[in-house]
Design a protein around this motif. Structure first.
Motif, PDB file in Angstrom:
ATOM      1  N   THR A 102     -36.325  -5.530 -39.404  1.00 18.36           N
ATOM      2  CA  THR A 102     -35.767  -6.552 -40.560  1.00 18.36           C
ATOM      3  C   THR A 102     -35.911  -6.757 -41.535  1.00 18.36           C
ATOM      4  OG1 THR A 102     -36.113  -8.406 -37.906  1.00 18.36           O
ATOM      5  CG2 THR A 102     -34.965  -8.980 -40.206  1.00 18.36           C
ATOM      6  N   HIS A 103     -34.420  -5.817 -42.619  1.00 18.15           N
ATOM      7  CA  HIS A 103     -34.469  -6.013 -43.772  1.00 18.15           C
ATOM      8  C   HIS A 103     -33.766  -7.089 -44.463  1.00 18.15           C
ATOM      9  CE1 HIS A 103     -36.581  -2.663 -44.794  1.00 18.15           C
ATOM     10  NE2 HIS A 103     -36.028  -1.898 -43.179  1.00 18.15           N
ATOM     11  N   SER A 104     -32.977  -7.554 -45.202  1.00 18.41           N
ATOM     12  CA  SER A 104     -32.266  -8.878 -45.679  1.00 18.41           C
ATOM     13  C   SER A 104     -30.997  -8.173 -46.572  1.00 18.41           C
ATOM     14  CB  SER A 104     -32.912  -9.776 -46.156  1.00 18.41           C
ATOM     15  OG  SER A 104     -32.504 -10.378 -47.743  1.00 18.41           O
ATOM     16  N   TYR A 141     -39.495 -10.456 -46.241  1.00 18.64           N
ATOM     17  CA  TYR A 141     -40.921  -9.423 -46.474  1.00 18.64           C
ATOM     18  C   TYR A 141     -40.610  -8.232 -45.172  1.00 18.64           C
ATOM     19  CZ  TYR A 141     -45.362  -7.344 -46.696  1.00 18.64           C
ATOM     20  OH  TYR A 141     -46.185  -6.703 -46.515  1.00 18.64           O
ATOM     21  N   CYS A 142     -40.840  -6.972 -45.915  1.00 21.04           N
ATOM     22  CA  CYS A 142     -40.842  -5.926 -44.418  1.00 21.04           C
ATOM     23  C   CYS A 142     -41.730  -4.840 -44.992  1.00 21.04           C
ATOM     24  CB  CYS A 142     -38.928  -5.300 -45.074  1.00 21.04           C
ATOM     25  SG  CYS A 142     -38.944  -5.127 -46.539  1.00 21.04           S
ATOM     26  N   GLY A 143     -43.171  -5.037 -45.351  1.00 20.31           N
ATOM     27  CA  GLY A 143     -44.306  -4.195 -45.743  1.00 20.31           C
ATOM     28  C   GLY A 143     -44.585  -4.048 -47.469  1.00 20.31           C
ATOM     29  N   PHE A 145     -43.995  -1.904 -49.763  1.00 24.52           N
ATOM     30  CA  PHE A 145     -43.404  -2.567 -50.759  1.00 24.52           C
ATOM     31  C   PHE A 145     -41.888  -2.895 -51.035  1.00 24.52           C
ATOM     32  CE2 PHE A 145     -45.741   1.404 -51.528  1.00 24.52           C
ATOM     33  CZ  PHE A 145     -46.766   1.620 -51.964  1.00 24.52           C
ATOM     34  N   HIS A 146     -42.168  -3.622 -49.989  1.00 24.36           N
ATOM     35  CA  HIS A 146     -40.750  -4.562 -49.269  1.00 24.36           C
ATOM     36  C   HIS A 146     -39.792  -5.392 -50.893  1.00 24.36           C
ATOM     37  CE1 HIS A 146     -38.976  -8.182 -49.838  1.00 24.36           C
ATOM     38  NE2 HIS A 146     -39.283  -9.412 -50.200  1.00 24.36           N
ATOM     39  N   HIS A 147     -41.194  -5.412 -51.641  1.00 24.36           N
ATOM     40  CA  HIS A 147     -41.019  -5.726 -53.937  1.00 24.36           C
ATOM     41  C   HIS A 147     -39.699  -5.249 -54.072  1.00 24.36           C
ATOM     42  CE1 HIS A 147     -44.751  -3.796 -53.821  1.00 24.36           C
ATOM     43  NE2 HIS A 147     -44.285  -3.967 -55.435  1.00 24.36           N
ATOM     44  N   THR A 148     -39.678  -3.712 -53.686  1.00 32.78           N
ATOM     45  CA  THR A 148     -39.391  -2.797 -54.783  1.00 32.78           C
ATOM     46  C   THR A 148     -37.828  -2.409 -54.012  1.00 32.78           C
ATOM     47  OG1 THR A 148     -39.829  -0.357 -53.025  1.00 32.78           O
ATOM     48  CG2 THR A 148     -41.413  -1.445 -55.071  1.00 32.78           C
ATOM     49  N   MET A 149     -37.447  -3.597 -52.726  1.00 33.65           N
ATOM     50  CA  MET A 149     -36.249  -2.621 -52.648  1.00 33.65           C
ATOM     51  C   MET A 149     -35.425  -3.137 -52.927  1.00 33.65           C
ATOM     52  SD  MET A 149     -35.527  -2.611 -48.254  1.00 33.65           S
ATOM     53  CE  MET A 149     -34.034  -3.354 -47.704  1.00 33.65           C
ATOM     54  N   GLU A 150     -34.482  -2.424 -53.451  1.00 32.52           N
ATOM     55  CA  GLU A 150     -33.201  -2.817 -54.654  1.00 32.52           C
ATOM     56  C   GLU A 150     -32.273  -2.467 -54.302  1.00 32.52           C
ATOM     57  OE1 GLU A 150     -35.098  -3.899 -58.006  1.00 32.52           O
ATOM     58  OE2 GLU A 150     -34.885  -2.027 -58.521  1.00 32.52           O
TER      59      GLU A 150
HETATM   60 CU1  CUA Z   1     -36.356  -4.565 -46.893  1.00 34.48          CU
HETATM   61 CU2  CUA Z   1     -38.110  -6.749 -47.666  1.00 34.48          CU
END
Ligand code: CUA
Length: 268
Positions: A102-104, A141-143, A145-150
């Motif tokens: 699950t992402h957003s 929150y997806c793991g 490197f969640h913070h790099t997902m952009e």
């Molecule tokens: Cu995908 Cu956080």
């Protein structure tokens, strides 16, 4: 029955409060146009996203007028495509799904903000009036490197936007004395016809051809190149259509030049 004045005041005040609470909740649910994620977009098998008609080639599609559809695949830890370009004054429907967890999908500064659940397609529509640049973020929150997902959403001026794609097929070399064909394929992703000019520059010559590429279609332009007009050896070429260009090199070889290619060294 005689009701005391203070009692009356408190009854009325509590009624007003109850009505007020209900009104606030109703407005919060309906007023600002915030929708809960639902199954409007439909289901999808997350293991077969590449086989799905909508998501095999995610990106921007022109539906007609100022309406566009954008399909996006989310996966740890990126979006495909990571950069989206749409024109100003457009109405865009996003379809987003996930390949893994699950992402957003949140377009910062707009009310486009949805969870992206594997197996589901999240759908939402938004209007973009002015040229602007928006960031796209994952809020779930997806793991590691969640913070790099952009990602990025660029809204460009209407007259700078098109959905043209150019691809070119050409030989790498020809024998001196022969002719070859350089074929340009122009794809037009807009629903309206595209009138434009395809040009080829090679050596010191330029060839041009006007084409009309039908809406949601493509058109092939063939340029015949005669080795007699070119110098021996490498000749750089460039095919141009509007702001797009592709280039390569065509070598004119003599037959001796060909044979020297198999002169391997005999080191043992
Ligand atoms: Cu995908 Cu956080």
């Amino acid at each position: 029955m005689n009701i005391h004045t203070y009692e009356k005041v408190w009854i009325v005040a509590s009624m007003v409060l109850i009505v007020g609470f209900i009104a606030t909740i109703t407005y919060g649910a309906v007023g600002p146009g915030i929708a809960m994620i639902d199954d409007d977009g439909g289901d999808i098998n997350p293991d077969k996203i590449n086989d799905d008609e909508r998501f095999a080639e995610p990106g921007v599609e022109h539906v007609g007028g100022n309406e566009y559809e954008v399909t996006v695949v989310a996966q740890a830890w990126s979006y495909t495509p990571s950069e989206i370009e749409i024109p100003a004054n457009s109405e865009v429907t996003f379809y987003v799904t996930s390949r893994d967890v699950t992402h957003s999908f949140s377009v910062v500064g707009t009310n486009v903000n949805t969870m992206v659940v594997p197996g589901q397609v999240s759908e939402m529509t938004a209007k973009f009036d002015e040229p602007d640049e928006y960031g796209i973020l994952c809020n779930e929150y997806c793991g590691e490197f969640h913070h790099t997902m952009e990602g990025k959403l660029n809204v460009v001026p209407e007259d700078e936007f098109d959905l043209t794609e150019l691809s070119v097929e050409a030989d790498d070399e020809i024998d001196a004395g022969n002719e070859t064909t350089i074929t340009a394929n122009v794809e037009n992703g807009m629903q309206e016809d595209l009138e434009t000019t395809v040009s080829l520059e090679i050596g010191n010559q330029t060839q041009e051809e006007d084409v009309t590429v039908p809406g949601d279609g493509s058109e092939e332009v063939e340029f015949t190149v005669d080795s007699a007009d070119l110098g021996e050896g490498d000749n750089d070429w460039t095919v141009t259509v509007d702001d797009y260009e592709e280039s390569g090199t065509l070598s004119v070889v003599t037959s001796e030049g060909n044979e020297s290619a198999d002169g391997g060294d005999g080191d043992a």
